[in-house]
Design a protein around this motif. Structure first.
Motif, mmCIF file in Angstrom:
data_model
loop_
_atom_site.group_PDB
_atom_site.id
_atom_site.type_symbol
_atom_site.label_atom_id
_atom_site.label_comp_id
_atom_site.label_asym_id
_atom_site.label_seq_id
_atom_site.Cartn_x
_atom_site.Cartn_y
_atom_site.Cartn_z
ATOM 1 N N PHE A 157 0.825 -1.208 0.000
ATOM 2 C CA PHE A 157 0.000 0.000 0.000
ATOM 3 C C PHE A 157 0.857 1.256 0.000
ATOM 4 C CE2 PHE A 157 -1.935 3.363 2.604
ATOM 5 C CZ PHE A 157 -2.950 3.744 1.735
ATOM 6 N N LEU A 158 1.866 1.289 0.853
ATOM 7 C CA LEU A 158 2.716 2.472 0.933
ATOM 8 C C LEU A 158 3.499 2.691 -0.355
ATOM 9 C CD1 LEU A 158 4.073 2.133 4.572
ATOM 10 C CD2 LEU A 158 2.369 3.747 3.745
ATOM 11 N N LEU A 212 1.744 6.532 -6.904
ATOM 12 C CA LEU A 212 0.592 7.296 -7.399
ATOM 13 C C LEU A 212 0.713 8.775 -7.051
ATOM 14 C CD1 LEU A 212 -2.348 4.837 -6.668
ATOM 15 C CD2 LEU A 212 -1.509 5.582 -8.893
ATOM 16 N N ALA A 213 1.222 9.071 -5.866
ATOM 17 C CA ALA A 213 1.393 10.464 -5.475
ATOM 18 C C ALA A 213 2.429 11.154 -6.356
ATOM 19 C CB ALA A 213 1.800 10.557 -4.001
ATOM 20 N N LEU A 214 3.519 10.476 -6.640
ATOM 21 C CA LEU A 214 4.540 11.061 -7.506
ATOM 22 C C LEU A 214 4.048 11.168 -8.952
ATOM 23 C CD1 LEU A 214 7.763 9.345 -6.141
ATOM 24 C CD2 LEU A 214 7.090 11.726 -5.900
ATOM 25 N N VAL A 267 5.466 10.524 -0.305
ATOM 26 C CA VAL A 267 6.846 10.112 -0.030
ATOM 27 C C VAL A 267 7.108 10.079 1.469
ATOM 28 C CG1 VAL A 267 9.262 10.799 -0.299
ATOM 29 C CG2 VAL A 267 7.707 10.881 -2.257
ATOM 30 N N ARG A 268 6.607 11.061 2.180
ATOM 31 C CA ARG A 268 6.809 11.101 3.637
ATOM 32 C C ARG A 268 6.082 9.954 4.331
ATOM 33 N NH1 ARG A 268 8.911 15.206 7.210
ATOM 34 N NH2 ARG A 268 8.798 14.156 9.200
ATOM 35 N N GLY A 269 4.871 9.639 3.855
ATOM 36 C CA GLY A 269 4.139 8.508 4.417
ATOM 37 C C GLY A 269 4.839 7.188 4.170
ATOM 38 N N TYR A 270 5.478 7.053 3.021
ATOM 39 C CA TYR A 270 6.231 5.831 2.718
ATOM 40 C C TYR A 270 7.484 5.737 3.581
ATOM 41 C CZ TYR A 270 9.115 2.503 0.169
ATOM 42 O OH TYR A 270 9.921 1.454 -0.156
ATOM 43 N N ARG A 271 8.186 6.849 3.702
ATOM 44 C CA ARG A 271 9.459 6.828 4.424
ATOM 45 C C ARG A 271 9.255 6.615 5.919
ATOM 46 N NH1 ARG A 271 13.022 12.045 4.091
ATOM 47 N NH2 ARG A 271 11.128 12.762 5.063
ATOM 48 N N ASP A 272 8.231 7.244 6.493
ATOM 49 C CA ASP A 272 7.985 7.128 7.933
ATOM 50 C C ASP A 272 7.015 6.014 8.286
ATOM 51 O OD1 ASP A 272 9.639 9.298 8.175
ATOM 52 O OD2 ASP A 272 8.029 10.745 8.528
ATOM 53 N N VAL A 273 6.573 5.227 7.307
ATOM 54 C CA VAL A 273 5.598 4.138 7.465
ATOM 55 C C VAL A 273 4.353 4.683 8.177
ATOM 56 C CG1 VAL A 273 5.232 1.758 8.196
ATOM 57 C CG2 VAL A 273 7.516 2.515 7.606
ATOM 58 N N ARG A 274 3.689 5.626 7.492
ATOM 59 C CA ARG A 274 2.470 6.235 8.018
ATOM 60 C C ARG A 274 1.363 6.058 6.973
ATOM 61 N NH1 ARG A 274 3.895 11.994 10.329
ATOM 62 N NH2 ARG A 274 1.885 11.687 11.290
ATOM 63 N N PRO A 275 0.564 5.010 7.111
ATOM 64 C CA PRO A 275 -0.474 4.769 6.116
ATOM 65 C C PRO A 275 -1.552 5.844 6.100
ATOM 66 C CG PRO A 275 -0.607 3.149 7.883
ATOM 67 C CD PRO A 275 0.617 3.960 8.113
ATOM 68 N N GLY A 276 -1.798 6.484 7.219
ATOM 69 C CA GLY A 276 -2.782 7.561 7.253
ATOM 70 C C GLY A 276 -2.353 8.753 6.411
ATOM 71 N N MET A 277 -1.097 9.090 6.490
ATOM 72 C CA MET A 277 -0.585 10.205 5.687
ATOM 73 C C MET A 277 -0.619 9.858 4.202
ATOM 74 S SD MET A 277 3.073 12.184 5.858
ATOM 75 C CE MET A 277 2.718 13.048 7.369
#
Length: 94
Positions: free
Chosen positions: A13-14, A20-22, A60-70
């Motif tokens: 998912f991340l 998709l975000a990029l 990218v920040r959600g992927y790097r920090d493992v934050r699925p909500g972000m």
């Protein structure tokens, strides 16, 4: 227990959310440039250039920090970008 497990689905998912975000940045920039060529400048079209950058940062920040909500919020903002841009342009033109 599932075949993939919890860690693999979260990572999938991340990763997809980040890609998709990029990918939304050039897509929404091209759409905004097309609308500018057809309709002319409106101040709300600036959102079409700014919001995709925020979407990419969130993905990218959600992927790097493992934050699925972000990551989910970034994807939701990515879907809402053209709606917000065109809706505000319509209100501005009235």
């Amino acid at each position: 227990m599932s075949v993939l497990g919890e860690g693999e689905t979260l990572d999938l998912f991340l990763t997809r959310g980040r890609l998709l975000a990029l990918g939304s940045v050039p897509a929404w920039w091209l759409l905004t440039l097309f609308i500018l060529a057809e309709e002319g400048w409106r101040h709300s079209f600036a959102l079409g250039f700014v919001l995709p950058l925020l979407v990419a940062y969130g993905g990218v920040r959600g992927y790097r920090d493992v934050r699925p909500g972000m990551t989910a919020a970034a994807l939701a903002l990515g879907v809402a970008t053209p709606l917000l841009t065109l809706g505000l342009a319509w209100l501005e033109g009235r």
